[in-house]
Design an enzyme around this catalytic site. Sequence first.
Site, PDB file in Angstrom:
ATOM      1  CE1 TYR A  99       7.211  -9.128  -8.744  1.00  0.00           C
ATOM      2  CE2 TYR A  99       8.381 -11.191  -8.981  1.00  0.00           C
ATOM      3  CZ  TYR A  99       8.030 -10.106  -8.213  1.00  0.00           C
ATOM      4  OH  TYR A  99       8.493 -10.004  -6.922  1.00  0.00           O
ATOM      5  N   PRO A 113      18.241  -7.686  -2.305  1.00  0.00           N
ATOM      6  CG  PRO A 113      18.926  -9.742  -3.175  1.00  0.00           C
ATOM      7  CD  PRO A 113      17.779  -8.775  -3.193  1.00  0.00           C
TER       8      PRO A 113
END
Length: 290
Positions: free
Chosen positions: A66, A211
């Site tokens: 990241y 999610p």
Amino acid sequence: MVTNPVDPDDTFDLGDGLAVSRLGFGAMRLVGEDVIGPPRDERAARSVLRRAVDLGVDFVDTADSYGPGVSERLIGEELGPDDDVVVASKAGLLRNRDGDWIPHGDPDFLRNQVLCSLDRLSTDSIDLYQFHRPDPDVDFADSVHAFAEMKDAGRIDRVGLSNVSVEQLETAQEIVEIATVQNRYDVGNRDEEDVLRACEEYDVGFIPWGPMYAVEEEAARGVLETVADEHGDGTTAHQVALAWLLDHSDVMLPIPGTSSVDHLESNAAAVNLELTDDDVRKLNGIDPRP
């Protein structure tokens, strides 16, 4: 402003008695566009991290890819070796300026990456280090052995996997104790249900990445919005999606990510949303493949 913190009593044991609140925080969005480079506003990114901890979030997930390295650095500088915050990172993917995610499971590379992660996170040992994605050009067991060796050397405390099958989970368990599995999963995409059920059987934490993707998917959005509207009080479809995950399995550890304090607070409020039996029936009835 959210005044109720993440529920300290709704926890999952990652092993060795290390319990974390089941709603964590994913730090992928605290970097630049396409998950490359520094954030546009670093001060704001740091504020999100600090506010997450203030809300009672004690499980923060990141990865060496990241940025690369940017998210880990921010966490290391802002939170440091905070005994009250469990930090999970990952290794096994290379990045380029085109934003590609390239599997790289060479054991020497993985061992080198943990040294980089340790430095960025300002710690002597990482609470949970995860194999980000199996590399089709490297024997899976060889990659997992590298993580086992890092654990034996005291550089990582627990080993996790990501984007794996049930067979790969079971292969890894023969090599080293597995604390978590992180696969894509949401109310509108349950392709990994067999992996979730295996995690329940083995008492392994299941971290669903993406999610809340279902909120943007036609098959699920309408139902999520209907349930949210029926609850009123400003309840959002995103909160319903998170509440469903928490209700769906006791090993579920959602880590919604955001670069906004307002969105962070809204996500955290999902732990206080109690779904009715009718809500669950409606949400369970979403067809992931319309």
